[in-house]
Design an enzyme around this catalytic site. Structure first.
Site, PDB file in Angstrom:
ATOM      1  N   GLU A  44       0.856  -1.189   0.000  1.00  0.00           N
ATOM      2  CA  GLU A  44       0.000   0.000   0.000  1.00  0.00           C
ATOM      3  C   GLU A  44       0.892   1.240   0.000  1.00  0.00           C
ATOM      4  O   GLU A  44       1.918   1.267   0.655  1.00  0.00           O
ATOM      5  CB  GLU A  44      -0.885   0.005   1.255  1.00  0.00           C
ATOM      6  CG  GLU A  44      -1.839   1.194   1.321  1.00  0.00           C
ATOM      7  CD  GLU A  44      -2.740   1.179   2.557  1.00  0.00           C
ATOM      8  OE1 GLU A  44      -2.309   0.659   3.616  1.00  0.00           O
ATOM      9  OE2 GLU A  44      -3.864   1.694   2.472  1.00  0.00           O
ATOM     10  N   LYS A 113      -9.502   1.671  -2.735  1.00  0.00           N
ATOM     11  CA  LYS A 113      -9.789   1.165  -1.381  1.00  0.00           C
ATOM     12  C   LYS A 113     -11.240   1.470  -1.017  1.00  0.00           C
ATOM     13  O   LYS A 113     -11.699   2.609  -1.118  1.00  0.00           O
ATOM     14  CB  LYS A 113      -8.831   1.847  -0.402  1.00  0.00           C
ATOM     15  CG  LYS A 113      -8.879   1.327   1.019  1.00  0.00           C
ATOM     16  CD  LYS A 113      -7.756   1.994   1.813  1.00  0.00           C
ATOM     17  CE  LYS A 113      -7.566   1.419   3.187  1.00  0.00           C
ATOM     18  NZ  LYS A 113      -6.397   2.014   3.857  1.00  0.00           N
ATOM     19  N   CYS A 154      -5.622  -3.123   2.533  1.00  0.00           N
ATOM     20  CA  CYS A 154      -5.374  -2.946   3.961  1.00  0.00           C
ATOM     21  C   CYS A 154      -6.615  -3.089   4.843  1.00  0.00           C
ATOM     22  O   CYS A 154      -7.055  -4.187   5.112  1.00  0.00           O
ATOM     23  CB  CYS A 154      -4.648  -1.622   4.199  1.00  0.00           C
ATOM     24  SG  CYS A 154      -3.747  -1.644   5.765  1.00  0.00           S
TER      25      CYS A 154
HETATM   26  N1  LIG Z   1      -3.705   1.515   5.964  1.00  0.00           N
HETATM   27  C1  LIG Z   1      -4.658   0.910   6.627  1.00  0.00           C
HETATM   28  O1  LIG Z   1      -5.769   0.729   6.155  1.00  0.00           O
HETATM   29  C2  LIG Z   1      -4.292   0.425   7.994  1.00  0.00           C
HETATM   30  C3  LIG Z   1      -5.279  -0.576   8.555  1.00  0.00           C
HETATM   31  C4  LIG Z   1      -4.931  -0.971   9.938  1.00  0.00           C
HETATM   32  O2  LIG Z   1      -3.870  -0.699  10.458  1.00  0.00           O
HETATM   33  C5  LIG Z   1      -5.935  -1.738  10.681  1.00  0.00           C
HETATM   34  O3  LIG Z   1      -5.710  -1.958  11.889  1.00  0.00           O
HETATM   35  O4  LIG Z   1      -6.961  -2.137  10.122  1.00  0.00           O
END
Ligand SMILES: NC(=O)CCC(=O)C(=O)O
Length: 273
Positions: A44, A113, A154
């Protein structure tokens, strides 16, 4: 087409210098291809530090400098390339966007996303991605000839429904470019990958940037791959590294026969539509 193939997950040391990030990514993609990887993924936000203050400055249109560089790397090395994500600008809005290329360098998917990372753990960690970004509204599956691959970014890994839908669409591998942090990373990063892999009896990989202790957002690292039995089959620590994993679809089918969840669902009581 072979039922077993190698993937490479590049835990890139992302810096504030975009050109340097692009150059390093291309070099590591080339190294991974030489080691036999057929599908390669970046993390990411691979071209920019991760953080709402950086997104406007590093954002690009697609196509643009970063995606041109990805397309060239895919073509030069004749691999499928999942371009992690970059901050994308489109029509005055910013998105966290992953682009995917085939071995001819053609862009075959663009995924924004879906769930923005807005969390608040008092005294520990707070982040509000929606201060800068807008969410995407589509799910993304692409075919590689080896297997279908589902993409999510993510925080999206926390939403089990996406993985279930990708499984239903025939994916054998889910790729999550991600950047968990030092609070939720140790607590949830690996468990979430195992959960998605076990629920759906497929391969899951999550690809983080390397950790930079001086950054405003410190990534957990630990890029890894999990098999359909829920075992971690490849894993980095937190430094820059290429993680290789061998995907074996015959093994996936064995697991699915041994524990036949796919045929035992009670669709009369519940359904993922
Ligand atoms: N960049 C993100 O979306 C981080 C996601 C994350 O750390 C989580 O705990 O879920």
């Amino acid at each position: 087409m072979a039922s077993a193939f190698r993937i490479a997950l590049i835990q890139l040391a992302v810096t504030a210098n975009k050109v340097e990030n692009l150059t390093r990514a291309s070099k590591l993609i080339s190294e991974a291809a030489k080691s036999g990887a057929k599908i390669i993924s970046l993390p990411e936000c691979f071209n920019s530090p991760y953080g709402t203050k950086y997104f406007p400055e590093y954002a690009e249109k697609i196509p643009g400098q970063s995606t041109e560089s990805l397309s060239k790397a895919a073509k030069d090395n004749e691999v499928f390339l999942v371009g992690g994500s970059i901050p994308e600008e489109d029509n005055g809005k910013l998105y966290n966007t992953c682009t995917v290329y085939n071995p001819k360098g053609e862009m075959i998917a663009k995924h924004r996303k879906i769930h923005l990372f807005d969390i608040d753990i008092p005294g520990k960690f707070k982040f509000k991605e929606s201060d800068a970004l807008s969410p995407g509204n589509t799910l993304t599956v692409f075919d590689t000839g080896f297997c279908k691959v589902g993409i999510a970014i993510c925080y999206d890994i926390r939403f089990a429904e996406i993985a279930q839908l990708y499984c239903k669409q025939g994916c054998g591998l889910l790729l999550y470019p991600g950047a968990f942090n030092m609070t939720t990373g140790p607590a949830h990063w690996e468990i979430l990958q195992k959960a998605r892999a076990l629920d759906n009896q497929l391969y899951v990989a999550a690809i983080s940037p390397a950790r930079d202790e001086t950054a405003s957002y410190i990534a957990w690292g630990h890029t890894s791959a999990v098999n359909p039995w829920g075992e971690v089959i490849a894993k980095a620590n937190h430094e820059e590294k290429i993680v290789y994993a061998d995907i074996d679809l015959a093994y996936m089918n064995e697991v699915r026969q041994q524990i036949p969840l796919q045929h035992q669902r009670r669709h009369d009581l519940y359904q993922v539509l």
